[in-house]
Each structure stands twice: as C-alpha cells, then as structure tokens.
Scaffold this active site. Structure first.
Site, PDB file in Angstrom:
ATOM      1  N   HIS A 154     -35.271  -4.692  -2.256  1.00 16.19           N
ATOM      2  CA  HIS A 154     -35.489  -3.306  -2.681  1.00 16.19           C
ATOM      3  C   HIS A 154     -34.608  -2.719  -3.933  1.00 16.19           C
ATOM      4  CE1 HIS A 154     -37.500  -3.213   1.058  1.00 16.19           C
ATOM      5  NE2 HIS A 154     -36.348  -3.381   1.614  1.00 16.19           N
ATOM      6  N   HIS A 170     -25.448   4.208  -6.646  1.00 19.76           N
ATOM      7  CA  HIS A 170     -24.731   4.863  -5.385  1.00 19.76           C
ATOM      8  C   HIS A 170     -23.859   4.105  -4.824  1.00 19.76           C
ATOM      9  CE1 HIS A 170     -29.043   6.864  -4.469  1.00 19.76           C
ATOM     10  NE2 HIS A 170     -28.421   7.415  -5.439  1.00 19.76           N
ATOM     11  N   HIS A 194     -30.626   2.352  -8.647  1.00 24.23           N
ATOM     12  CA  HIS A 194     -32.120   3.034  -8.559  1.00 24.23           C
ATOM     13  C   HIS A 194     -32.644   3.186 -10.022  1.00 24.23           C
ATOM     14  CE1 HIS A 194     -32.224   3.448  -4.266  1.00 24.23           C
ATOM     15  NE2 HIS A 194     -31.102   3.763  -4.294  1.00 24.23           N
ATOM     16  N   THR A 248     -31.541   7.577   1.343  1.00 23.69           N
ATOM     17  CA  THR A 248     -32.933   7.784   0.594  1.00 23.69           C
ATOM     18  C   THR A 248     -33.678   6.542   0.742  1.00 23.69           C
ATOM     19  OG1 THR A 248     -31.965   6.544  -1.467  1.00 23.69           O
ATOM     20  CG2 THR A 248     -31.690   8.720  -1.408  1.00 23.69           C
ATOM     21  N   THR A 249     -33.596   5.550   1.859  1.00 21.33           N
ATOM     22  CA  THR A 249     -34.596   4.587   2.201  1.00 21.33           C
ATOM     23  C   THR A 249     -34.701   4.441   3.637  1.00 21.33           C
ATOM     24  OG1 THR A 249     -32.702   2.918   2.097  1.00 21.33           O
ATOM     25  CG2 THR A 249     -34.057   3.033   0.325  1.00 21.33           C
ATOM     26  N   HIS A 293     -25.233   0.320  -5.206  1.00 22.92           N
ATOM     27  CA  HIS A 293     -26.458  -0.306  -5.540  1.00 22.92           C
ATOM     28  C   HIS A 293     -27.190   0.616  -6.426  1.00 22.92           C
ATOM     29  CE1 HIS A 293     -27.121   2.594  -2.244  1.00 22.92           C
ATOM     30  NE2 HIS A 293     -28.305   2.827  -2.834  1.00 22.92           N
TER      31      HIS A 293
END
Length: 257
Positions: free
Chosen positions: A89, A135, A118, A205-206, A116
């Site tokens: 992801h 993040h 995005h 957010t996941t 991580h």
C-alpha cells in the site's frame, strides 16, 4: 494516512488493528487497495469504521481555523536507522530501535512508530493537493495515536529521503521487499523551519479507519525532486484516500517547536 492486518481464516475475514497503519496480513497480496481489489468506496465492507463521521483526510481551510492560543507540538527526534518495507500500500519506514524519539503534544509524549508516504497528498489545503504527503505515526503509552503530516512539492531534491528514493526502483519495487537504510536519518530535517500548522481529530486514512487520531498538519511544504517523485510513482502511481466529509470538525492552529 494509515492501517491493519487482514487475514482470511476459514472463510471469515478478521480485522486486527495495527499501528503499522498500512501493513497487510498477506504481504504479497493486499486485501484492499486504491484503484484495484477493494477500492476506498468499499472499505467499509471490510472495516465499518471507514463509514464513520470523523474520517480522514479532509480539505483544510487555514483561514477558517479557530484562533486563540495555539496548541503546542515539540518534536524530539533522534538520529536513527530505519528499515523500509513495501507493504503493498505504501513504503513504510520503521526505526530499528524502538522508542527513539517522538513528539510532545500539550505535555503528553507520543513515541515514533513509523513513517510512510502518499502520492498525491491525502489532505488538501484550500481545495488543492500537494505532490506527496509524509505521515510520521506516533503512539502514546495508552495507545492513542498522533500523526504529524508534512507536504512535499516538486523542487530541490530532498537530502533526508535521498537514499530511500535511490533504492526504491529496484530494491523496493514490489510488495514484500524490504531494505535497511545504510545512512541514519534525522526526521527533524523533514520539518520546515519556523513551521506552523493545524490540528484536528480524525481517523486512520486506511482500513480499519479507526477514529480518534490526533492529526498535526504542517502547512509549509518541503521539496522533493521530480526524479524522486517519479521513483515513488513508478511503484505507487496513486495511493491516496479521497477526501472525506468535514462534518462537525474543529480545526485549530498549532505551533511546532
């Protein structure tokens, strides 16, 4: 921003929350996704909290933030080594030594767990996204989660993230691949000088989209080069959750120290 381990056992899908925020039970075959498999519109079928009323990300409107005495966040990161994992992801970087640094928010300490990325950014500012959002995920002793989010736009190469991007196209190109960075990283260098930000309470957010996450958003973007962004997008062209309803949200000013 964030995740859970999903495991299929005897035909039943069991979800277990994890501070990794992006790890999948089967590292090589994620059970949810952004454009394939289970897309964001269907995440609630796996994790009911994804249909909650305080979900993240949101469109941030600095001009509408509540004023008064700003909340305070003090960063206390130590230089440390990270391992980076492609979990299907995102690219998730975890410190090799736990409990090494973190942030103090209104006098409460949150230890760094991982960071991580995005692309594009998950949060918008005044209706517009940035090229990338990073993040930094932290946890308090009682399990409460706080995330420090930093935006990145295309510009000068980012020195702190240089090794990660250099090793990305070959050594982190597929889910399940993992490397240990050879150079230590000082996460404080990812924060802008004289930073100001916003704070609100939202969610991961996941999946599992757990609510009650304390978001601390840096408003001043940092830079990555076009080459660095291209390296990330060669592996993850798009791994951002769509904007969620603002609902009864209070967004307040925050000072970063």
């Amino acid at each position: 921003m964030c995740t859970v381990l999903f495991r299929v056992i005897t035909g039943s899908l069991l979800a277990a929350a994890s501070l990794s925020m992006h790890a999948s039970a089967d590292e090589h075959a994620p059970h949810w996704g952004y454009e394939k498999i289970v897309t964001p519109g269907d995440w609630a079928e796996l994790a009911p909290a994804c249909a909650g009323t305080l979900q993240s990300p949101i469109d941030l409107r600095p001009g509408s933030a509540s004023h008064g005495q700003p909340h305070a966040l003090h960063a206390n990161y130590s230089e440390q080594y990270f391992s980076v994992f492609n979990n299907g992801h995102t690219l998730q970087a975890s410190p090799l030594q736990k409990q090494q640094g973190g942030v103090d928010i209104d006098g409460e300490h949150y230890a760094l767990m991982q960071f991580h990325v995005h692309t594009p950014s998950e949060h918008f500012v005044d209706g517009k996204p940035h090229a990338m959002e990073l993040h930094m995920v932290h946890a308090r002793d009682d399990g409460k989660t706080a995330v420090v989010a930093v935006f990145f736009d295309v510009g000068a190469p980012n020195v702190a993230l240089a090794e990660l991007f250099e090793r990305l196209p070959v050594e982190l190109a597929s889910p399940g691949m993992k490397v240990e960075l050879q150079q230590p990283m000082q996460l404080a260098s990812l924060l802008p000088h004289n930073p100001t930000g916003l704070r609100y309470v939202g969610s991961l957010t996941t999946p599992p989209c757990t609510e009650g996450v304390l978001w601390n958003i840096e408003l001043t973007p940092q830079t990555i080069s076009q080459q660095q962004l291209d390296a990330l997008r060669s592996v993850y062209p798009h791994n951002a959750r769509p904007l969620q309803s603002f609902n009864a949200r209070v967004v307040s000013e925050e000072s970063f120290e």
